[in-house]
Design an enzyme around this catalytic site. Structure first.
Site, PDB file in Angstrom:
ATOM      1  N   TYR A 196      10.968   8.850   1.470  1.00 21.88           N
ATOM      2  CA  TYR A 196      11.028   7.813   0.422  1.00 21.88           C
ATOM      3  C   TYR A 196      11.723   8.275  -0.854  1.00 21.88           C
ATOM      4  CZ  TYR A 196       7.730   5.655   3.604  1.00 21.88           C
ATOM      5  OH  TYR A 196       7.158   5.118   4.726  1.00 21.88           O
ATOM      6  N   ARG A 227      12.471   4.950  12.983  1.00 19.14           N
ATOM      7  CA  ARG A 227      11.220   5.719  12.877  1.00 19.14           C
ATOM      8  C   ARG A 227      10.304   5.462  14.083  1.00 19.14           C
ATOM      9  NH1 ARG A 227       8.941   4.970   7.020  1.00 19.14           N
ATOM     10  NH2 ARG A 227       7.710   6.771   7.693  1.00 19.14           N
ATOM     11  N   HIS A 250      12.603  -2.631   2.785  1.00 20.06           N
ATOM     12  CA  HIS A 250      12.046  -1.319   3.142  1.00 20.06           C
ATOM     13  C   HIS A 250      12.955  -0.234   2.598  1.00 20.06           C
ATOM     14  CE1 HIS A 250       9.028  -3.164   5.557  1.00 20.06           C
ATOM     15  NE2 HIS A 250       9.964  -3.957   6.042  1.00 20.06           N
ATOM     16  N   PRO A 267       0.789  -1.231   0.000  1.00 20.25           N
ATOM     17  CA  PRO A 267       0.000   0.000   0.000  1.00 20.25           C
ATOM     18  C   PRO A 267       0.824   1.286   0.000  1.00 20.25           C
ATOM     19  CG  PRO A 267      -0.195  -1.154   2.113  1.00 20.25           C
ATOM     20  CD  PRO A 267       0.478  -2.096   1.150  1.00 20.25           C
ATOM     21  N   ASN A 268       0.345   2.212  -0.786  1.00 22.90           N
ATOM     22  CA  ASN A 268       0.901   3.573  -0.902  1.00 22.90           C
ATOM     23  C   ASN A 268       2.230   3.649  -1.643  1.00 22.90           C
ATOM     24  OD1 ASN A 268      -1.265   4.857   0.603  1.00 22.90           O
ATOM     25  ND2 ASN A 268      -0.438   3.764   2.356  1.00 22.90           N
ATOM     26  N   GLU A 300      12.435  -9.443   2.506  1.00 21.11           N
ATOM     27  CA  GLU A 300      11.655  -8.287   2.977  1.00 21.11           C
ATOM     28  C   GLU A 300      12.469  -7.019   2.739  1.00 21.11           C
ATOM     29  OE1 GLU A 300      10.636  -8.527   7.128  1.00 21.11           O
ATOM     30  OE2 GLU A 300       9.959  -6.443   7.187  1.00 21.11           O
ATOM     31  N   ALA A 347       2.853  -0.701   5.048  1.00 22.29           N
ATOM     32  CA  ALA A 347       2.358  -0.732   6.425  1.00 22.29           C
ATOM     33  C   ALA A 347       1.840  -2.111   6.843  1.00 22.29           C
ATOM     34  CB  ALA A 347       1.264   0.321   6.602  1.00 22.29           C
ATOM     35  N   ARG A 390       4.997  10.702  -2.557  1.00 24.02           N
ATOM     36  CA  ARG A 390       4.679  10.475  -1.149  1.00 24.02           C
ATOM     37  C   ARG A 390       5.890  10.784  -0.253  1.00 24.02           C
ATOM     38  NH1 ARG A 390       4.665   4.389   1.334  1.00 24.02           N
ATOM     39  NH2 ARG A 390       3.918   4.989   3.391  1.00 24.02           N
ATOM     40  N   ASN A 428       8.032  -5.511  -0.491  1.00 21.05           N
ATOM     41  CA  ASN A 428       7.867  -4.367   0.407  1.00 21.05           C
ATOM     42  C   ASN A 428       6.376  -4.292   0.708  1.00 21.05           C
ATOM     43  OD1 ASN A 428       7.685  -2.007   1.803  1.00 21.05           O
ATOM     44  ND2 ASN A 428       8.953  -0.803   0.386  1.00 21.05           N
TER      45      ASN A 428
END
Ligand code: DQA
Length: 144
Positions: free
Chosen positions: A22, A104, A97, A9-10, A95, A74, A17, A71
């Site tokens: 990012y 964060r 990111h 998502p996103n 995985e 969320a 964004r 990725n």
């Protein structure tokens, strides 16, 4: 060799964004560069904002590809269903990111999906995807 990138998502909004987190680079531009860098690897790409669609894709590619670069956005921090999907398949999954999730908010420190993955790469911006592909290529050549 065939690798599937799955973005959650996103991540369709990369470049737009939160560019301070990012980056400003458009995904399509980066993907083109990535494909050019590994001409012998077929790199397929899928993005969805929907958890079920991500799970369907994991199941679809989970038994005959050489690797998945995931990725989960969320959903990384929330999705037992994605973890279960990863545990159900045989294709090794890395995985990924873009940001360093450990630096964060607290809720980003916990990855629910990590136990279903071969390894974890994060914090290197978009280059995290290339590093994941390198890891999958190395692993495949070790197994030859
Ligand atoms: C992300 C980190 C997640 O915490 C966040 O929800 C994302 C992107 C990253 O690539 O840094 O959507 O997975």
């Amino acid at each position: 060799m065939r690798i599937q990138i799955i973005n959650g998502p996103n991540l369709n909004l990369l470049g737009v964004r939160e560019p301070e987190v990012y980056g400003k680079r458009a995904w399509e531009d980066y993907l083109k560069e990535l494909r050019g860098r590994y001409p012998k690897v077929r790199i397929d790409y899928f993005q969805s904002n929907l958890e079920g669609e991500i799970i369907n894709m994991i199941q679809e590619v989970g038994f005959d590809r050489d690797g998945i670069v995931l990725n989960a956005g969320a959903y990384t921090h929330t999705s037992v269903a994605i973890l279960d999907a990863l545990k159900s398949i045989t294709t090794p999954t890395v995985e990924v990111h873009i940001s360093n999730v450990s630096q964060r908010e607290d809720f980003r420190r916990k990855s629910i999906i990590s136990p279903g993955c071969l390894g974890f790469i994060g914090g290197f911006g978009l280059d995290s995807y290339r590093l994941a592909i390198e890891a999958l290529i190395d692993r495949a050549s070790d197994q030859e």
